[in-house]
Design an enzyme around this catalytic site. Structure first.
Site, PDB file in Angstrom:
ATOM      1  N   ASP A  74       1.327   2.793   3.456  1.00 25.35           N
ATOM      2  CA  ASP A  74       0.452   3.948   3.211  1.00 25.35           C
ATOM      3  C   ASP A  74       1.277   5.232   3.150  1.00 25.35           C
ATOM      4  O   ASP A  74       0.797   6.308   3.514  1.00 25.35           O
ATOM      5  CB  ASP A  74      -0.647   4.057   4.271  1.00 25.35           C
ATOM      6  CG  ASP A  74      -1.756   5.037   3.876  1.00 25.35           C
ATOM      7  OD1 ASP A  74      -1.915   5.300   2.665  1.00 25.35           O
ATOM      8  OD2 ASP A  74      -2.449   5.561   4.775  1.00 25.35           O
ATOM      9  N   LYS A 121      -9.453  -0.715  -5.632  1.00 26.91           N
ATOM     10  CA  LYS A 121      -9.455  -0.024  -4.336  1.00 26.91           C
ATOM     11  C   LYS A 121     -10.744   0.760  -4.157  1.00 26.91           C
ATOM     12  O   LYS A 121     -11.132   1.564  -5.009  1.00 26.91           O
ATOM     13  CB  LYS A 121      -8.261   0.942  -4.254  1.00 26.91           C
ATOM     14  CG  LYS A 121      -8.195   1.791  -2.975  1.00 26.91           C
ATOM     15  CD  LYS A 121      -7.994   0.950  -1.731  1.00 26.91           C
ATOM     16  CE  LYS A 121      -7.954   1.799  -0.465  1.00 26.91           C
ATOM     17  NZ  LYS A 121      -6.623   2.368  -0.222  1.00 26.91           N
ATOM     18  N   HIS A 178      -4.487  -0.379   6.099  1.00 25.66           N
ATOM     19  CA  HIS A 178      -4.020   0.468   7.203  1.00 25.66           C
ATOM     20  C   HIS A 178      -4.928   0.429   8.444  1.00 25.66           C
ATOM     21  O   HIS A 178      -5.472   1.439   8.868  1.00 25.66           O
ATOM     22  CB  HIS A 178      -3.809   1.910   6.754  1.00 25.66           C
ATOM     23  CG  HIS A 178      -4.909   2.508   5.903  1.00 25.66           C
ATOM     24  ND1 HIS A 178      -6.252   2.445   6.216  1.00 25.66           N
ATOM     25  CD2 HIS A 178      -4.835   3.193   4.738  1.00 25.66           C
ATOM     26  CE1 HIS A 178      -6.946   3.067   5.278  1.00 25.66           C
ATOM     27  NE2 HIS A 178      -6.099   3.531   4.378  1.00 25.66           N
ATOM     28  N   HIS A 230     -10.526   1.144   2.133  1.00 26.35           N
ATOM     29  CA  HIS A 230     -10.277   2.177   3.143  1.00 26.35           C
ATOM     30  C   HIS A 230     -11.463   2.092   4.103  1.00 26.35           C
ATOM     31  O   HIS A 230     -12.567   2.542   3.787  1.00 26.35           O
ATOM     32  CB  HIS A 230     -10.186   3.561   2.499  1.00 26.35           C
ATOM     33  CG  HIS A 230      -9.919   4.662   3.480  1.00 26.35           C
ATOM     34  ND1 HIS A 230      -8.731   5.351   3.520  1.00 26.35           N
ATOM     35  CD2 HIS A 230     -10.677   5.174   4.484  1.00 26.35           C
ATOM     36  CE1 HIS A 230      -8.769   6.247   4.492  1.00 26.35           C
ATOM     37  NE2 HIS A 230      -9.942   6.155   5.092  1.00 26.35           N
ATOM     38  N   HIS A 251       1.497   5.364  -1.855  1.00 28.33           N
ATOM     39  CA  HIS A 251       1.101   6.469  -2.720  1.00 28.33           C
ATOM     40  C   HIS A 251       2.361   7.075  -3.334  1.00 28.33           C
ATOM     41  O   HIS A 251       3.254   7.527  -2.611  1.00 28.33           O
ATOM     42  CB  HIS A 251       0.352   7.534  -1.923  1.00 28.33           C
ATOM     43  CG  HIS A 251      -0.930   7.045  -1.318  1.00 28.33           C
ATOM     44  ND1 HIS A 251      -2.145   7.157  -1.954  1.00 28.33           N
ATOM     45  CD2 HIS A 251      -1.184   6.432  -0.136  1.00 28.33           C
ATOM     46  CE1 HIS A 251      -3.095   6.629  -1.190  1.00 28.33           C
ATOM     47  NE2 HIS A 251      -2.537   6.179  -0.083  1.00 28.33           N
ATOM     48  N   HIS A 264       0.864  -1.199   0.000  1.00 24.79           N
ATOM     49  CA  HIS A 264       0.000   0.000   0.000  1.00 24.79           C
ATOM     50  C   HIS A 264       0.890   1.235   0.000  1.00 24.79           C
ATOM     51  O   HIS A 264       1.423   1.612   1.044  1.00 24.79           O
ATOM     52  CB  HIS A 264      -0.902   0.010   1.237  1.00 24.79           C
ATOM     53  CG  HIS A 264      -1.875   1.156   1.254  1.00 24.79           C
ATOM     54  ND1 HIS A 264      -3.160   1.017   1.717  1.00 24.79           N
ATOM     55  CD2 HIS A 264      -1.771   2.454   0.864  1.00 24.79           C
ATOM     56  CE1 HIS A 264      -3.792   2.178   1.626  1.00 24.79           C
ATOM     57  NE2 HIS A 264      -2.954   3.070   1.102  1.00 24.79           N
TER      58      HIS A 264
END
Length: 344
Positions: free
Chosen positions: A247, A99, A174, A136, A15, A13
């Site tokens: 994350d 996602k 997360h 999420h 970004h 995970h």
């Protein structure tokens, strides 16, 4: 132990953003991880397999010479995602999952799913083709306290979802609470979770006591110490349902340190050292390889890596800031603090 040699870990995970940001984010991640699940919440979002492949090429263009980095791509689930896209994911050798952001839950989530029941026909295809659904896990109702939003998601969304689709492969991303950890433990092998370094190393006191620390602000937000303790216990337990997902979420310093600062911790530069710090605190360094290098690959049905990395017991100081966009730097997680392990 003065050295730890692990199969090269993966980040399930992360970004990376897009454009100029990739010059910073891709090398930071690729120096330690072989694979990374690359989040699709760009502007505009990555909604099709074709868009995901194009984004992957933009990422690969920033991988330093001599480094073998394999970005694994994810589609952004919207109210209008066609069910046929699931088959395209299954047939792709570079796209692994979809996602689901509840609309308004976090950065660039405005196009997310407004009501999960609207997309049940697509989820039916995900279950049939065993394509992972990454969640999420927070409700977004304005009347729900921010510290309770994960627990409410478990009760109001996940329980009915798994009742309807009991074989659906889910990664609860997360996780931040004992409630989420226990929920995952109670489910079958098809339900797993990622855990970030910040939720293992810190709790809401670190963010709030003695003044607000904006670089500890992320979503889902840091919780009580009791939740942190449970996360440490499950992460270091050797249970294959829990694996590494940083994350890592880059925001320039000016975007974090303002009246309405962005959510996200940038952990990519020292992620594996941060996890080693947490596992050593628990006396469980022997469990780090499973969490970092085995369990995520197994869940996604991918081969484990064959190359290794080595951590040495050598104190390093995390830089106070790093170059990012033009003259706007980025402040990494644990900036200015000392870590006990360094990547050789």
């Amino acid at each position: 132990m003065d050295t730890i040699t692990l199969l090269q870990p993966d980040d399930w995970h992360a970004h990376l953003r897009d454009g100029e940001a990739l010059r910073r984010t891709v090398p930071d991640l690729a120096k330690q991880f072989h694979r990374a699940i690359c989040m699709p919440n760009l502007v505009p979002p990555v909604k099709t397999v074709e868009e995901a492949i194009a984004y992957r090429q933009r990422i690969l263009a920033h991988v330093p010479n001599g480094i073998d980095f394999d970005p694994r791509m994810v589609l952004y689930f919207t109210d209008h995602t066609p069910a046929e896209e699931v088959v395209k994911i299954k047939q792709s050798d570079a796209v692994n999952a979809i996602k689901l952001y509840p609309a308004g839950a976090t950065t660039n989530s405005e196009n997310g799913v407004s009501d999960i029941r609207k997309v049940y026909p697509v989820i039916e295809q995900l279950e049939e083709h065993q394509v992972p659904l990454l969640l999420h896990g927070e409700v977004t109702h304005s009347h729900v306290d921010i510290f309770d939003r994960e627990k409410r998601y478990l009760d109001e969304v996940l329980v009915p979802l798994l009742r309807q689709f009991p074989q659906l492969k889910i990664v609860l991303e997360h996780i931040t609470t004992a409630d989420a950890a226990n929920f995952v433990l109670e489910q079958g092998r098809n339900v797993a979770a990622t855990i970030t370094p910040q939720h293992l190393l810190f709790n809401r006191n670190h963010m709030l006591v003695g003044g607000i620390k904006p670089h500890f602000y992320c979503l889902p937000i840091l919780k009580r110490q009791t939740h942190q303790t449970t996360l440490l216990e499950v992460a270091t337990s050797g249970n294959p349902k829990f694996f590494l997902g940083t994350d890592s979420a880059p925001h320039a310093q000016s975007k974090k340190e303002q009246a309405c600062g962005c959510a996200g911790c940038y952990s990519a530069p020292n992620a594996i050292e941060l996890y080693a710090q947490a596992f050593e605190q628990m006396g469980k360094l022997d469990k780090l390889e499973g969490f970092a290098s085995h369990f995520g690959a197994d869940f996604y049905g991918l081969a484990r890596n064959t190359k290794t990395i080595t951590l040495v017991r050598q104190s390093i100081q995390v830089p106070a800031q790093l170059d990012y966009l033009d003259n706007d730097p980025i402040i990494p997680l644990y900036a200015g603090q000392t870590l006990n392990w360094s990547l050789q």
